[in-house]
Design a protein around this motif. Structure first.
Motif, PDB file in Angstrom:
ATOM      1  N   ILE A  21       0.834  -1.211   0.000  1.00  0.00           N
ATOM      2  CA  ILE A  21       0.000   0.000   0.000  1.00  0.00           C
ATOM      3  C   ILE A  21       0.864   1.253   0.000  1.00  0.00           C
ATOM      4  O   ILE A  21       0.580   2.235  -0.706  1.00  0.00           O
ATOM      5  N   GLU A  22       1.941   1.227   0.753  1.00  0.00           N
ATOM      6  CA  GLU A  22       2.824   2.400   0.822  1.00  0.00           C
ATOM      7  C   GLU A  22       3.407   2.717  -0.542  1.00  0.00           C
ATOM      8  O   GLU A  22       3.486   3.885  -0.951  1.00  0.00           O
ATOM      9  N   GLN A  23       3.819   1.672  -1.259  1.00  0.00           N
ATOM     10  CA  GLN A  23       4.384   1.882  -2.581  1.00  0.00           C
ATOM     11  C   GLN A  23       3.354   2.509  -3.522  1.00  0.00           C
ATOM     12  O   GLN A  23       3.670   3.418  -4.305  1.00  0.00           O
ATOM     13  N   ALA A  24       2.103   2.060  -3.428  1.00  0.00           N
ATOM     14  CA  ALA A  24       1.050   2.598  -4.286  1.00  0.00           C
ATOM     15  C   ALA A  24       0.723   4.042  -3.925  1.00  0.00           C
ATOM     16  O   ALA A  24       0.553   4.898  -4.803  1.00  0.00           O
ATOM     17  N   VAL A  25       0.650   4.327  -2.621  1.00  0.00           N
ATOM     18  CA  VAL A  25       0.307   5.684  -2.178  1.00  0.00           C
ATOM     19  C   VAL A  25       1.372   6.675  -2.633  1.00  0.00           C
ATOM     20  O   VAL A  25       1.064   7.782  -3.100  1.00  0.00           O
ATOM     21  N   GLN A  26       2.649   6.300  -2.535  1.00  0.00           N
ATOM     22  CA  GLN A  26       3.724   7.191  -2.964  1.00  0.00           C
ATOM     23  C   GLN A  26       3.647   7.487  -4.463  1.00  0.00           C
ATOM     24  O   GLN A  26       3.941   8.600  -4.908  1.00  0.00           O
ATOM     25  N   ALA A  27       3.205   6.477  -5.229  1.00  0.00           N
ATOM     26  CA  ALA A  27       3.155   6.650  -6.677  1.00  0.00           C
ATOM     27  C   ALA A  27       2.091   7.661  -7.107  1.00  0.00           C
ATOM     28  O   ALA A  27       2.232   8.319  -8.148  1.00  0.00           O
ATOM     29  N   VAL A  28       0.992   7.804  -6.339  1.00  0.00           N
ATOM     30  CA  VAL A  28      -0.099   8.699  -6.753  1.00  0.00           C
ATOM     31  C   VAL A  28      -0.185   9.943  -5.877  1.00  0.00           C
ATOM     32  O   VAL A  28      -1.119  10.739  -6.022  1.00  0.00           O
ATOM     33  N   GLN A  29       0.765  10.099  -4.961  1.00  0.00           N
ATOM     34  CA  GLN A  29       0.675  11.208  -4.014  1.00  0.00           C
ATOM     35  C   GLN A  29       0.640  12.556  -4.736  1.00  0.00           C
ATOM     36  O   GLN A  29      -0.112  13.465  -4.362  1.00  0.00           O
ATOM     37  N   PHE A  30       1.452  12.697  -5.776  1.00  0.00           N
ATOM     38  CA  PHE A  30       1.509  13.962  -6.495  1.00  0.00           C
ATOM     39  C   PHE A  30       0.158  14.290  -7.160  1.00  0.00           C
ATOM     40  O   PHE A  30      -0.314  15.428  -7.096  1.00  0.00           O
ATOM     41  N   GLN A  31      -0.480  13.278  -7.783  1.00  0.00           N
ATOM     42  CA  GLN A  31      -1.804  13.487  -8.403  1.00  0.00           C
ATOM     43  C   GLN A  31      -2.832  13.930  -7.368  1.00  0.00           C
ATOM     44  O   GLN A  31      -3.652  14.820  -7.613  1.00  0.00           O
ATOM     45  N   ALA A  32      -2.809  13.303  -6.183  1.00  0.00           N
ATOM     46  CA  ALA A  32      -3.762  13.640  -5.126  1.00  0.00           C
ATOM     47  C   ALA A  32      -3.544  15.070  -4.637  1.00  0.00           C
ATOM     48  O   ALA A  32      -4.511  15.814  -4.398  1.00  0.00           O
ATOM     49  N   GLN A  33      -2.300  15.485  -4.534  1.00  0.00           N
ATOM     50  CA  GLN A  33      -1.996  16.837  -4.050  1.00  0.00           C
ATOM     51  C   GLN A  33      -2.499  17.895  -5.025  1.00  0.00           C
ATOM     52  O   GLN A  33      -2.922  18.978  -4.612  1.00  0.00           O
TER      53      GLN A  33
END
Length: 566
Positions: A425-437
């Motif tokens: 989950i951590e790997q996935a969250v880091q990958a989309v963090q920029f889009q979410a921001q």
């Protein structure tokens, strides 16, 4: 203004009442007259005959029976009180005189003869009167019979004529109105009713004609609009690249567009109104289209001089809660197939071609760090280390691209090993963090500390969660939340991604993981509809299961589960 219908009914009923009253009065008149004649005969004459006979009986008992005198006197008094005929008074007075003489001298036989003669004369007078009055009563009866027969016959003819003609005053216009209403019900708005009556029926006929005229005008106006709209819709449908087939609620064909005609090899004009299952007996494609609606597999059809691919959608037409028919849509996905095949080949080729030079770069970087080649200063060592790390990263990317091509070609290669859910989950969250921001969306995780490891391919599983998160971010409003959770149950670990966006209509959920499927109305042009289909293949290849729950306006929940590592 003519005679009103109410007046006609009143006159007709009044006439019938007058007929009945006239006949009744005449009948009562003649009956009373006959009754009066009969009463006069009985009262005036018959009773006198009875008195005379009683006196003759008493005379026979004289002089032996003293009571006979009393009887004689009583009947004589009654006779004196019932004198009705001419000459009867004189005869009765003579009888009284002779009776008195008889009582004075009973031994004189001549007095008996005189008394009997007086009684006989009274009888003769009354008998003659009876005969005369009977003749008069008979004449009265014959007259009554004649006149009542004439009057009755005349009245019967008048009433029959009235009965024959008067109902037509009501029945004829009612029949014409009923016929007109039936024609209007059958949409014959050109029907008109012409009545010469200037009464309520005439007014009703005029109102009916006015209504029919308005309906005719409205129908012609709407028909022109409907014809125009029908032509416009037919033009739009025929310009579409998808095949469209319309059926009514009983399965009869309503329309085919040009694409559907080519695919089925049929002409719309030849099969309109025909029963689709009958056509399916001789047409394989029609038979396939009419099969169970739950079969959503792709159809491979030879069209446009090549093998083409289509998805079948069945749309139900609902009117007032009742299914009024359905539309079968064959969506042409050949372009997506071709693009996907080209993409897969490109990825496989590029990935394969990059592996060799990248491996050479990595090997050269390793050789540079070997002291036998020569000593490197600190800056050179940093550069060679950076080159080696970048080469490793590029090799990982090319490996992932090769994995993607394997999925799309059906040759998935998995690297199953124990993996921590938190790390995935951590790997996935880091990958989309920029889009979410960029949309000010907060990603919230809910992970119990005692979660067991799962038997999975970490990279591919993380890729699935990334796909879930990317979709959730795309369809979530700005400044909202997305929840990522994992929990343990029955030797399985469940992963879920929940957004609070617009949601998905429940009728599209069974197809959400189909290849090339995109929810109608999303207006998403960039995607090809492969992401969720690939996610499903990744999870199922690892022995897991994938699902979705969603409602319009309530957001969506995507999830999957994998087996616990042993």
């Amino acid at each position: 203004m003519g005679v009103r219908l109410k007046t006609k009914l009143s006159l007709g009923l009044g006439f019938l009442f007058l007929v009945i009253l006239t006949f009744g009065i005449l009948s009562l008149y003649y009956i009373n007259r006959l009754s009066s004649d009969a009463n006069r005969i009985l009262k005036n004459n018959y009773e006198s005959l009875v008195y005379s006979n009683n006196m003759l009986g008493a005379l026979e008992d004289l002089p032996d029976d003293s009571s006979a005198i009393t009887v004689f006197r009583a009947n004589l008094r009654n006779q004196e009180a019932n004198i009705t005929e001419p000459g009867e008074r004189e005869v009765t007075e003579s009888l009284q005189k002779n009776f008195q003489e008889l009582l004075a001298n009973p031994e004189d036989s001549s007095n008996y003869v005189q008394v009997r003669e007086s009684i006989r004369m009274i009888n003769d007078l009354n008998q003659e009167a009876i005969l005369k009055k009977n003749a008069i009563a008979g004449a009265t009866a014959e007259s009554a019979k004649l006149w009542l027969t004439i009057i009755f016959t005349t009245l019967i003819l008048i009433v029959l004529t009235f009965i024959y003609n008067f109902p037509g005053v009501i029945a004829e216009p009612v029949a014409k109105l009923a016929d007109g209403i039936r024609e209007i019900a059958n949409k014959n708005y050109g029907k008109r009713i012409y009545l010469k009556q200037e009464d309520e029926f005439g007014e009703l006929a005029q109102a009916f004609n006015s209504m029919a005229g308005k309906l005719d005008e409205y129908e012609n106006s709407n028909l022109a609009k409907l014809t125009f709209e029908k032509k416009r819709i037919e033009t739009i449908i025929n310009q579409m690249r998808d095949g469209i087939i319309g059926l009514d609620e009983k399965g009869h064909l309503l329309f085919l567009n040009a694409v559907a005609e080519k695919l089925l090899g049929l002409k719309e004009a030849d099969i309109l109104g025909k029963y689709a299952p009958d056509l399916a007996l001789k047409n394989d494609l029609m038979r396939t289209l009419l099969q169970e609606e739950g079969t959503k597999k792709e159809l491979k059809i030879y069209a446009d001089n090549k093998e083409s691919y289509f998805n079948k959608d069945v749309l139900h037409v609902v009117n007032n809660g009742q299914v009024a028919g359905k539309v079968i849509v064959l969506r042409n996905i050949t372009l997506f197939h071709e693009l996907n095949e080209a993409k897969t080949n490109f990825i496989a080729t590029v990935s394969h071609e990059l592996k060799t030079p990248l491996s050479s770069i990595k090997m050269s970087a390793q050789l540079l760090t070997d002291n036998r080649v020569g000593q490197l200063n600190t800056e050179q060592q940093e550069l060679t280390k950076s080159i080696s790390e970048d080469a490793d990263r590029l090799l990982n990317i090319t490996s992932e691209l090769l994995n993607m091509s394997q999925v799309e070609t059906g040759n998935i290669q998995l690297k199953l090993q124990p993996a921590r859910p938190a790390a995935i989950i951590e790997q996935a969250v880091q990958a989309v963090q920029f889009q979410a921001q960029q949309k000010n969306i907060t990603l919230r995780t809910n992970l119990p500390e005692d979660l067991p490891a799962v038997q999975a391919d970490k990279e591919k599983t993380s890729w699935v969660i990334i796909n879930f998160l990317t979709n959730a971010i795309r369809y979530s409003p700005d400044t909202s939340f997305i929840d990522i959770a994992a929990y343990h149950k029955d030797n399985k670990v469940f992963f879920t991604v929940t957004d609070y966006g617009r949601g998905i209509d429940e009728k599209y959920l069974p197809r959400i993981f189909d290849r090339y499927f995109k929810v109608p109305g999303t207006h998403e042009r960039n995607g090809t509809g492969l992401g969720l289909a690939i996610s499903k293949e990744f999870i199922e290849a690892q022995g897991g299961a994938i699902w979705v729950k969603s409602r319009i306006g309530e957001g969506s929940l995507f999830g999957f589960h994998l087996s616990q590592a042993k």
